[in-house]
Design an enzyme around this catalytic site. Structure first.
Site, short mmCIF file in Angstrom:
data_model
loop_
_atom_site.label_atom_id
_atom_site.label_comp_id
_atom_site.label_asym_id
_atom_site.label_seq_id
_atom_site.Cartn_x
_atom_site.Cartn_y
_atom_site.Cartn_z
N TYR A 1 -7.75 -15.60 -5.89
CA TYR A 1 -8.22 -16.99 -5.90
C TYR A 1 -7.17 -17.91 -5.28
CZ TYR A 1 -10.53 -21.23 -7.60
OH TYR A 1 -11.17 -22.45 -7.68
N SER B 1 -9.35 -26.05 -3.90
CA SER B 1 -8.98 -26.14 -5.31
C SER B 1 -7.55 -26.67 -5.37
CB SER B 1 -9.05 -24.75 -5.95
OG SER B 1 -8.43 -24.76 -7.23
N LYS C 1 -7.73 -19.82 -1.67
CA LYS C 1 -7.83 -21.28 -1.71
C LYS C 1 -6.70 -21.93 -0.91
CE LYS C 1 -11.59 -21.74 -4.13
NZ LYS C 1 -12.82 -22.32 -3.54
#
Length: 273
Positions: A154, A141, A158
């Site tokens: 997150y 991401s 990532k």
């Protein structure tokens, strides 16, 4: 690597970017195993693709982070189509907001967003080195290059996925193993809106941060960009090119970038009630 007549596995392919990747690969002449934790979704995507490209795919329900399940998926690919040439480690989950994330939240994010990549590479890379060819494509991401406002799990997982892809390329790139890392911003998928739908203020802020930072792309457009990059064997795949400018600004003056991100976060929080 040209994907025509190659064998590919795509995880998280029951919807979103994964389903679009599977469809694009089949349209380009590849054979594809469509894998997803949601077996009915995987089978439905496979059936839909096969209606247009007969025999191009097979679907399976599998946990992308479970070693035994990955082995089963690889065995299915080999049995149906032949040795695996490309592995798209695309399955991912959204994050839990802030320091309220539990140990289970952290474990799940790291399992799906990172260890799933590691476990698949552990199984595939040695045989690719022996064959002198193979391609690992990890979906990370833009949050893995910048950060994710609102979600520590997150952002951290990532970042780790980007780091693992870099390590794979450095370590095995001269032994025939190609590696790419996909780092999009907003893509029109259920995952994008998971923060907003969580009911948490930081979660809603996370979604707002992404959708206000740039265009929200359709999964099919991202899939086309990915296959173009794979054909060119390009490591960093940025469907939103402005991410590179943001990344350069971050590296040029980290403290200034952090101050700017704090201001951006404050403005987003002020809009979230």
């Amino acid at each position: 690597m040209r994907v025509a007549e190659k064998v590919a596995i795509v995880t998280g392919a029951g919807a979103g970017i994964g389903a679009a990747l599977a469809a694009a690969l089949a349209a380009a002449g590849a054979k594809v195993v469509v894998s997803d934790l949601d077996e009915p979704a995987a089978l439905a995507v496979s059936e839909q693709i096969n209606a247009e490209h007969a025999g191009a795919t097979v679907g399976i329900g599998a946990d992308a982070a479970d070693t035994a399940a990955i082995q089963t998926v690889i065995a299915l690919a080999e049995r149906e189509f032949g040795p695996v040439d490309l592995y798209f480690a695309n399955a991912g989950i959204g994050g839990a907001p802030g320091l309220d994330a539990t140990e289970d939240d952290w474990d799940r994010s790291l399992e799906v967003n990172l260890r799933a990549h590691i476990r698949a590479a552990r199984l595939l890379v040695p045989q690719w080195v022996e064959r002198g060819t193979g391609y690992f494509i990890g979906t990370a991401s833009a949050a893995g290059m910048l950060t994710q406002i609102g979600s520590a799990t997150y952002s951290v997982s990532k970042h780790a996925a980007v780091g693992f892809a870099e390590w794979l390329s450095v370590t095995y790139g001269d032994q025939g193993v190609r590696v790419s890392c996909l780092c999009p911003m907003g893509v029109n998928t259920k995952l994008l809106y998971s923060g907003r739908d969580s009911g948490a203020r930081l979660g809603a802020t996370a979604t707002r941060a992404v959708v206000s930072a740039g265009e929200v792309l359709e999964p099919a457009d991202v899939a086309d960009i990915v296959l173009t990059a794979v054909d060119a064997e390009q490591f960093l795949i940025l469907p939103h090119p402005q991410v590179l400018d943001m990344y350069r600004n971050k590296g040029a003056d980290y403290d200034r970038w952090l101050r700017g991100m704090r201001r951006y976060q404050s403005s987003l929080l002020a809009q979230t009630h």
